[in-house]
Design a protein around this motif. Structure first.
Motif, PDB file in Angstrom:
ATOM      1  N   ASP A  18       0.788  -1.164  -0.113  1.00  0.00           N
ATOM      2  CA  ASP A  18      -0.033   0.053   0.073  1.00  0.00           C
ATOM      3  C   ASP A  18       0.702   1.479  -0.007  1.00  0.00           C
ATOM      4  OD1 ASP A  18      -2.649  -0.011  -0.391  1.00  0.00           O
ATOM      5  OD2 ASP A  18      -2.994   1.174   1.506  1.00  0.00           O
ATOM      6  N   SER A  19       2.191   1.120  -0.055  1.00  0.00           N
ATOM      7  CA  SER A  19       2.808   2.353   0.059  1.00  0.00           C
ATOM      8  C   SER A  19       3.130   3.037  -1.391  1.00  0.00           C
ATOM      9  CB  SER A  19       4.311   2.009   0.514  1.00  0.00           C
ATOM     10  OG  SER A  19       5.061   0.927  -0.233  1.00  0.00           O
ATOM     11  N   LYS A  21       3.933   1.235  -4.457  1.00  0.00           N
ATOM     12  CA  LYS A  21       4.945   0.268  -5.254  1.00  0.00           C
ATOM     13  C   LYS A  21       4.488   0.094  -6.667  1.00  0.00           C
ATOM     14  CE  LYS A  21       6.640  -4.510  -5.666  1.00  0.00           C
ATOM     15  NZ  LYS A  21       7.520  -5.719  -4.985  1.00  0.00           N
ATOM     16  N   LYS A 137       3.830   9.488  -1.480  1.00  0.00           N
ATOM     17  CA  LYS A 137       2.513   9.989  -1.020  1.00  0.00           C
ATOM     18  C   LYS A 137       2.965  11.297  -0.205  1.00  0.00           C
ATOM     19  CE  LYS A 137       0.311   5.452  -0.690  1.00  0.00           C
ATOM     20  NZ  LYS A 137      -0.829   4.783   0.068  1.00  0.00           N
ATOM     21  N   SER A 261       5.374  11.968  -4.874  1.00  0.00           N
ATOM     22  CA  SER A 261       4.288  11.510  -5.066  1.00  0.00           C
ATOM     23  C   SER A 261       4.015  10.748  -6.530  1.00  0.00           C
ATOM     24  CB  SER A 261       2.890  12.397  -4.807  1.00  0.00           C
ATOM     25  OG  SER A 261       1.843  11.915  -5.104  1.00  0.00           O
ATOM     26  N   ALA A 262       4.088   9.536  -6.404  1.00  0.00           N
ATOM     27  CA  ALA A 262       3.812   8.764  -7.720  1.00  0.00           C
ATOM     28  C   ALA A 262       2.393   9.030  -8.158  1.00  0.00           C
ATOM     29  CB  ALA A 262       3.825   7.274  -7.338  1.00  0.00           C
TER      30      ALA A 262
HETATM   31  P1  GDP Z   1       1.470  -0.995  -3.382  1.00  0.00           P
HETATM   32  O1  GDP Z   1       0.297  -1.960  -2.646  1.00  0.00           O
HETATM   33  O2  GDP Z   1       2.506  -0.583  -2.633  1.00  0.00           O
HETATM   34  O3  GDP Z   1       1.626  -1.548  -4.672  1.00  0.00           O
HETATM   35  O4  GDP Z   1       0.521   0.261  -3.753  1.00  0.00           O
HETATM   36  P2  GDP Z   1      -0.407   0.819  -4.705  1.00  0.00           P
HETATM   37  O5  GDP Z   1       0.553   1.266  -5.979  1.00  0.00           O
HETATM   38  O6  GDP Z   1      -1.464   0.033  -5.147  1.00  0.00           O
HETATM   39  O7  GDP Z   1      -1.178   1.953  -3.972  1.00  0.00           O
HETATM   40  C1  GDP Z   1      -2.100   1.689  -2.989  1.00  0.00           C
HETATM   41  C2  GDP Z   1      -3.033   2.796  -3.023  1.00  0.00           C
HETATM   42  O8  GDP Z   1      -2.216   4.360  -2.674  1.00  0.00           O
HETATM   43  C3  GDP Z   1      -3.588   3.181  -4.267  1.00  0.00           C
HETATM   44  O9  GDP Z   1      -4.943   3.570  -3.746  1.00  0.00           O
HETATM   45  C4  GDP Z   1      -2.841   4.219  -4.858  1.00  0.00           C
HETATM   46  O10 GDP Z   1      -3.965   4.982  -5.787  1.00  0.00           O
HETATM   47  C5  GDP Z   1      -2.533   5.075  -3.544  1.00  0.00           C
HETATM   48  N1  GDP Z   1      -1.279   5.721  -3.861  1.00  0.00           N
HETATM   49  C6  GDP Z   1      -0.138   5.521  -4.800  1.00  0.00           C
HETATM   50  N2  GDP Z   1       0.664   6.376  -4.854  1.00  0.00           N
HETATM   51  C7  GDP Z   1       0.182   7.406  -4.126  1.00  0.00           C
HETATM   52  C8  GDP Z   1       0.727   8.746  -3.818  1.00  0.00           C
HETATM   53  O11 GDP Z   1       1.832   9.299  -4.139  1.00  0.00           O
HETATM   54  N3  GDP Z   1      -0.302   9.841  -3.299  1.00  0.00           N
HETATM   55  C9  GDP Z   1      -1.352   9.334  -3.012  1.00  0.00           C
HETATM   56  N4  GDP Z   1      -2.319  10.214  -2.351  1.00  0.00           N
HETATM   57  N5  GDP Z   1      -1.685   7.951  -3.079  1.00  0.00           N
HETATM   58  C10 GDP Z   1      -1.037   7.036  -3.652  1.00  0.00           C
END
Ligand code: GDP
Length: 409
Positions: A18-19, A21, A137, A261-262
């Motif tokens: 959720d970070s 990736k 984020k 922020s990705a």
């Molecule tokens: P993973 O589990 O690490 O692969 O994370 P995800 O890329 O699936 O992101 C998890 C959630 O965080 C999703 O709802 C994304 O849209 C959100 N998210 C990812 N990057 C950012 C960011 O830079 N800012 C914000 N606000 N949300 C983000």
């Protein structure tokens, strides 16, 4: 057509779930391959149409799951290797970490260092993978990258130091201040593709000076030349700082911390510059194999194209075109038509179809360079098998590293 191995990076993205990736991986593919993808479509329909953003996203989705995807960033070739999200030391995790030369450790600017960040960092440490930390984020409510940097130091014991600070936070995040060039970097346009360099905003100047001082102080340990400049009060040249950061990072004594922020497309291109600047190329990493013909003597592999080939099959995939074996080449070149031996199964085979995965296509190639990651079709093998040129009989050694003995004295 020789590949410049010093411009190759084999990296993984390690993160707490959720970070961000997945989002970050998608953005990296987008920034690196955008031009390429648009060009491809133009060629196909001949009328000069371009793909819209959604179409690009969909195309990218196809290979974002692949075990290794190759992208280009500023004359560098980056192999993005998928690292399984397992929290324990399984053989699969071991193999994926073994083929990495460096990693991006992603953290959430709100959640900071969480239990899984501790686990993935422990894995990287155990397998000696140098890393950059990316505090993602920064646009979220409650984002505090400065606090996360302190957690990296205190909870993970890393010599983590900011090499950027954010310009604005939460919904005011606009870009980053690069503490090496002391310039502000903005990522404009819908997708952050228009990079604008500017003076540091007045209200951030004092902070930027303070964090730059901290950075130079920390990296002066890795460069006598830099330390001399610093102590004598002379201006420290940008390249001298970069070299010192790189040295500290490669020695795993330093972790450069980047922010962004990705999701909001802020900071990704700068992070890619960081990968090129601070993570090792394959010639800078030592790798070993056991010589099965000589009492399993340990041999250091040589990342050049003159020595006989040694490659590791690290992932098997059943695709629409048959079984695909992803290999990392550690020594020598791997060429179509070569005869190789699978040293576990004692089976010889001829290299047939050889491909490279890009974010939106699969490219047939005739040769893989030492250090590179390619995929072979139709090889009967198991994951973890070593393939060698027929003059040698090596097996890649296990990466098992004993836990350090803690002295209580
Ligand atoms: P993973 O589990 O690490 O692969 O994370 P995800 O890329 O699936 O992101 C998890 C959630 O965080 C999703 O709802 C994304 O849209 C959100 N998210 C990812 N990057 C950012 C960011 O830079 N800012 C914000 N606000 N949300 C983000």
């Amino acid at each position: 057509m020789g590949i410049d191995i010093t411009k190759m990076r084999n990296i993984g993205i390690s993160a707490h779930i959720d970070s961000g990736k997945t989002t970050l991986s998608e953005r990296i593919l987008f920034y690196c391959d955008k031009i390429h993808a648009i060009h491809e479509v133009r060629g196909k329909d001949g009328v000069g149409a371009t793909m819209d953003h959604m179409e690009l996203e969909r195309e990218r989705g196809i290979t974002i799951q692949s075990a290794a995807t190759q992208v280009e960033w500023k004359e560098h070739t980056i192999n993005l290797i998928d690292t399984p999200g397992h929290v324990d030391f399984t053989i699969e995790v071991e193999r994926s970490l073994r083929v990495l030369d460096g990693a991006i450790l992603v953290l959430c600017a709100v959640g900071g260092v969480q239990s899984q960040s501790i686990t993935v960092d422990r894995q990287l440490k155990r397998y000696h993978v140098p890393r950059i930390a990316f505090i993602n984020k920064c646009d979220r409510t409650g984002a505090n990258p400065f606090k996360v940097k302190i957690q990296l130091r205190e909870k993970l014991g890393l010599n983590a130091v900011l090499i950027q600070i954010p310009i604005g936070l939460e919904d005011k995040l606009e870009g980053v201040v690069d503490l090496i060039t002391m310039k502000a970097m903005y990522f404009d346009g819908d997708q952050g593709t228009e990079i604008r360099y500017a003076e540091i905003p007045a209200h951030l100047k004092a902070d930027a000076e303070k964090y730059r001082e901290e950075l130079i102080d920390a990296v002066s340990l890795f460069s006598d030349e830099l330390a001399e400049h610093y102590l004598s009060g002379e201006a420290v040249p940008e390249d001298m700082i970069r070299v010192a950061i790189r040295k500290g990072t490669l020695a795993e004594q330093f972790v450069p911390v980047m922010v962004g922020s990705a999701y909001k497309n802020k900071g990704i291109q700068a992070l890619l510059d960081g990968v090129n600047n601070y993570l090792p190329n394959p010639t800078e990493v030592k790798n070993y194999a056991l010589d099965l013909d000589h009492n399993e003597e340990q041999k250091e592999l040589s990342c050049d194209d003159k020595s006989p080939c040694v490659a590791l099959g690290f992932k098997l995939e059943d695709g629409q075109y048959g079984q695909l074996t992803y290999v990392r080449i550690y020594q020598g070149a791997l060429k179509k038509g070569d005869e190789l031996i699978n040293t576990r199964a004692r089976k010889r085979f001829k290299v047939g179809r050889l491909v490279r995965m890009h974010s939106d296509d699969m490219e047939d190639i005739t040769e893989g360079a030492p250090g590179d990651i390619v995929a072979l079709f139709g090889v009967d093998c198991a994951s973890g098998d070593t393939f060698c040129g027929s003059s040698i009989n090596y097996a890649m050694t296990s990466m098992y590293v004993p836990e350090p003995v803690i002295s209580l004295a």
